[in-house]
Each structure stands twice: as structure tokens, then as C-alpha cells.
Design a protein around this motif. Sequence first.
Motif, PDB file in Angstrom:
ATOM      1  N   PRO A   1      17.426  19.004  26.626  1.00  0.00           N
ATOM      2  CA  PRO A   1      18.957  18.221  26.854  1.00  0.00           C
ATOM      3  C   PRO A   1      19.780  17.675  27.870  1.00  0.00           C
ATOM      4  CG  PRO A   1      18.898  20.641  25.958  1.00  0.00           C
ATOM      5  CD  PRO A   1      17.947  20.134  26.477  1.00  0.00           C
ATOM      6  N   HIS A   2      19.192  18.518  29.016  1.00  0.00           N
ATOM      7  CA  HIS A   2      20.121  18.661  30.166  1.00  0.00           C
ATOM      8  C   HIS A   2      19.384  16.971  30.702  1.00  0.00           C
ATOM      9  CE1 HIS A   2      21.811  19.275  34.206  1.00  0.00           C
ATOM     10  NE2 HIS A   2      19.974  18.234  35.192  1.00  0.00           N
TER      11      HIS A   2
ATOM     12  N   SER B   1      20.505  13.858  28.860  1.00  0.00           N
ATOM     13  CA  SER B   1      22.256  13.962  28.593  1.00  0.00           C
ATOM     14  C   SER B   1      22.048  12.803  30.723  1.00  0.00           C
ATOM     15  CB  SER B   1      23.543  15.120  29.310  1.00  0.00           C
ATOM     16  OG  SER B   1      23.201  15.337  28.205  1.00  0.00           O
TER      17      SER B   1
ATOM     18  N   LEU C   1      22.587  24.206  32.385  1.00  0.00           N
ATOM     19  CA  LEU C   1      23.276  23.309  31.332  1.00  0.00           C
ATOM     20  C   LEU C   1      24.851  23.525  31.696  1.00  0.00           C
ATOM     21  CD1 LEU C   1      22.040  23.625  27.562  1.00  0.00           C
ATOM     22  CD2 LEU C   1      22.211  21.319  29.093  1.00  0.00           C
TER      23      LEU C   1
ATOM     24  N   VAL D   1      19.961  22.612  19.647  1.00  0.00           N
ATOM     25  CA  VAL D   1      20.882  22.587  20.582  1.00  0.00           C
ATOM     26  C   VAL D   1      21.373  21.617  19.533  1.00  0.00           C
ATOM     27  CG1 VAL D   1      21.667  21.757  23.053  1.00  0.00           C
ATOM     28  CG2 VAL D   1      20.193  23.962  22.929  1.00  0.00           C
ATOM     29  N   ASN D   2      20.341  20.911  20.333  1.00  0.00           N
ATOM     30  CA  ASN D   2      20.885  18.942  19.897  1.00  0.00           C
ATOM     31  C   ASN D   2      21.537  19.091  18.256  1.00  0.00           C
ATOM     32  OD1 ASN D   2      18.661  17.553  21.380  1.00  0.00           O
ATOM     33  ND2 ASN D   2      20.544  16.417  21.541  1.00  0.00           N
TER      34      ASN D   2
ATOM     35  N   SER E   1      25.219  21.698  17.744  1.00  0.00           N
ATOM     36  CA  SER E   1      26.152  20.374  18.356  1.00  0.00           C
ATOM     37  C   SER E   1      26.597  19.750  17.035  1.00  0.00           C
ATOM     38  CB  SER E   1      26.119  20.161  19.484  1.00  0.00           C
ATOM     39  OG  SER E   1      25.100  20.750  20.121  1.00  0.00           O
TER      40      SER E   1
ATOM     41  N   SER F   1      29.631  23.301  21.778  1.00  0.00           N
ATOM     42  CA  SER F   1      28.906  22.101  23.060  1.00  0.00           C
ATOM     43  C   SER F   1      27.558  23.150  22.685  1.00  0.00           C
ATOM     44  CB  SER F   1      30.296  22.809  23.983  1.00  0.00           C
ATOM     45  OG  SER F   1      29.582  24.376  24.273  1.00  0.00           O
ATOM     46  N   GLU F   2      27.070  22.246  24.309  1.00  0.00           N
ATOM     47  CA  GLU F   2      25.654  22.635  24.228  1.00  0.00           C
ATOM     48  C   GLU F   2      25.176  24.051  25.070  1.00  0.00           C
ATOM     49  OE1 GLU F   2      24.118  18.740  26.655  1.00  0.00           O
ATOM     50  OE2 GLU F   2      23.580  18.197  24.276  1.00  0.00           O
ATOM     51  N   GLN F   3      25.986  23.869  25.825  1.00  0.00           N
ATOM     52  CA  GLN F   3      25.924  25.163  26.632  1.00  0.00           C
ATOM     53  C   GLN F   3      26.610  26.174  25.365  1.00  0.00           C
ATOM     54  OE1 GLN F   3      29.025  26.305  30.020  1.00  0.00           O
ATOM     55  NE2 GLN F   3      27.338  27.520  30.072  1.00  0.00           N
TER      56      GLN F   3
ATOM     57  N   ALA G   1      25.397  25.842  22.123  1.00  0.00           N
ATOM     58  CA  ALA G   1      24.638  26.670  21.248  1.00  0.00           C
ATOM     59  C   ALA G   1      22.828  27.282  21.798  1.00  0.00           C
ATOM     60  CB  ALA G   1      23.624  24.876  20.782  1.00  0.00           C
ATOM     61  N   ALA G   2      23.146  26.680  22.932  1.00  0.00           N
ATOM     62  CA  ALA G   2      22.066  27.654  23.977  1.00  0.00           C
ATOM     63  C   ALA G   2      21.688  28.870  23.545  1.00  0.00           C
ATOM     64  CB  ALA G   2      22.023  27.601  26.208  1.00  0.00           C
TER      65      ALA G   2
END
Length: 410
Positions: free
Chosen positions: A25-26, A29, A153, A253-254, A257, A265-267, A269-270
Motif C-alpha cells: 500500500p505504501h 500510494s 505507513l 489493508v486495501n 479500508s 485508515s490504512e495505518q 488496517a495494518a
Amino acid sequence: MAMGVLTTIFFMWGFLTCLNDILIPHLKSIFQLNYAQAILVQFTFFGAYFLMGMPAGRLIAALGYKKGIVAGLAIAGLGALGFWPAASLHLYPAFLGALFVLATGITVLQVAANPYVALLGPEKTSSSRLTLAQALNSLGTTLAPLFGGLLILSNVVKDPTELTALAPAQRLLYETQQAQAVQFPYIGLAVVLFLLALFVWLFRLPALTGTTDKDDHDKHGFIEVLRHPHVLFGVLGIFFYVGAEVSIGSFMVNYLSMPDIGHMSEQQAAHYVSFYWGGAMIGRFLGSALMAKFSPRKLLATFAAINALLVLTTMLSSGDVAMYSIIAIGLFNSIMFPTIFALGIERLGPMTSKASSLLIMAIVGGALIPWAEGKFADHIGLQHAFFLPLLCYLYILFYGVSGSRFRTIP
């Protein structure tokens, strides 16, 4: 003591492998990638298993298990160092190149360490022993999302419109910050890998020469090894299992989200990705004890059937039900890899190292199946694309029921 050293190695490659779930995901983005492009991280990483599996097997045959493990750790350390120039250059292909070198080192470790643990004691408890070692691998996969979420993230990623609005000096500062978010964690990992290689070099591991190519006086070929049905079906079992496990972890993660699934948020979700991998860790500790009492084949079939039902549930639901059903899959993934691997090398004698190479090459499923799921996700949506892991678990159900049984060949 030998098991203690090896479980540390299992922890490290689990940590490095699962860090990809945060890297995807990083990089998606910061490079503005679609799902199919972003999943090239896993395609490159697990593709190395296929390309380097046989060379790794030859390396282990030449060096032996101990020196092979040292070589694998050193190669992985060089790959981790490659993240420094990749991030400085801000080039996606450079990241993929560094990942390939890192994965090559882990391939060598897998070819050496998995059969070594399985053979480090009685054959009847090999599945239990390998599952226990894999539990430490799962500890690494559990901690990696927390580590990556905090260090990678945590940086706010700007969209293309925001980037265009930045002054040149501000844009340079932004790109430097994004690079450092990846550079420092991987430099630290490189140092740990090199130190671990030195430690293994100095440590006296028991020699198991009778199960390597050196003791294969008849020089059996890879095709001859595949004539054993439990090996052939086991290779396919590893392919489909790793493909399913990595597909779910890579897109989680996606997926979490999404507004109709977890709406976070993605963070955030991590952290839930850690629960997914943490379930695998708990399941492996429990599974190691269960397999000392119950048939590994029956447990494998039962866990595969449960996971098929959980995937179907997350595909047909939304909100908390969809979220927790996909996270729960990790618990029942737990025993699959070590059990399939141990059953796949059962009663092979000097052909064990060749079968190990073939089984490790099958980890390429972690490259191909997530890539295919990414393609489907771009066209039919991420939730519906989970039909691929569903098919994978149905195959593993077959392997546990029938495909793993040892058959005498003429």
C-alpha cells in the motif's frame, strides 16, 4: 539448541516476507499504482522462489545445510541494503530489484532450513516439529505489520493533485521523507541479517548429510522425484496454499479500508493484518501439539474446509462479518505450509533435498495467484476476486483427504 537457532531464522524470514504487506500500500500510494501494478511486489518476491529454487538446491548440495543457511542470510542482507539506493532514486523497478535479491536469500534459507528441521528427529513427529518452527515464523509475520505500519505507513501520502501544487523544494523534501520511511527499517534489517549469519557460522549445527544430493549415489533427477504422487500433489499444494495466504495478506489493508468493509485508515488496517498473521502463530503452537496426537492429514483437510467457508462468508457479507471472517482465515492457515511440506518429503531418503527444492519453487504461487487476483480486482472488485483463494483451499482439502498419501511406484 539447533532448534533454537533455526527458529530465530524462521522468525526473520517471516518478518521480511510479511513486511511486503505494508510495502504494497505504501508503494501503491507514492507511485500511484493500480492493484495489478502494486502486486508486482509479491510477483517479484515470490517469483524468485521459482527462478532460484533449483540453483538454491544445488548450492545446499555443494555447501551443506549450515553453510547454505549462512549464505542465505548474507544474500538476504544484501537485498535489504538495496532498499537504500532504490528509495534514494525514487524508482519502482529499483525496489523490485532489491526485493528479488532479498527473496533469493530467503529461497536459499527455505530450501535448507525446512527439510533440516523436519529431519532433525523422528519422522513421525516431523510435521509437529516443523509446525513449531513455523510458529516462530508467524511471530515474525505478526510483528511485521505493526513495525511497518508505525515506521512506513505513518507518513501521509499526497495524491497527484497535491504533489503538483508543491514548490520544487517542498516536493524534494516530501520525496526524501518518503524514501527515508523505507530506507531506515531495511538498513536495520540488513544489519540483523548479517549478524545472524555470523552467529550461525560460529554455531555448531548437527550434520545431516544422508538426506542431501551428496548421498544420492543413483543420482535421481527432478522428474523421477515428481513421479511420487505425494510429491507432485504436494508441490501443487504449496503453490495454492502460498497463493491463497499471500493474496489475502497482500490485499487486506486495501480491503479493510473499503467503506463497506472496515471503513478505516490504512495505518489502522495494518493492525488488523497483524491479527491475521497472529492467528497463524497461535494456530501453529496449538497445531504442533494437536499433530502429536491426531493425523496431520485429517487436520489439514479440516482446516482447509473451514477456510473455504470463511472465504465464502467474506465474499457474501459486509461490515464486521466480512472483516472478521477474513481475519479468522489466518488461524486456520496455521498448520498448512509445514504439514504439506512434511508430507511432501515423506520417506524419500536421499531424494529429500531435491523434493525440498521443488516444494520451495512452488512458493511461486505467492507471485502468480495474487497477481491474478489483482487483475480480477481491477475488473470485478476486490471482494469478488477472493474466489481465487476459495479454489485454493478446496484443492488443499483434496490434498489432505487423498493427494498426500504415500504410494509405492513401480
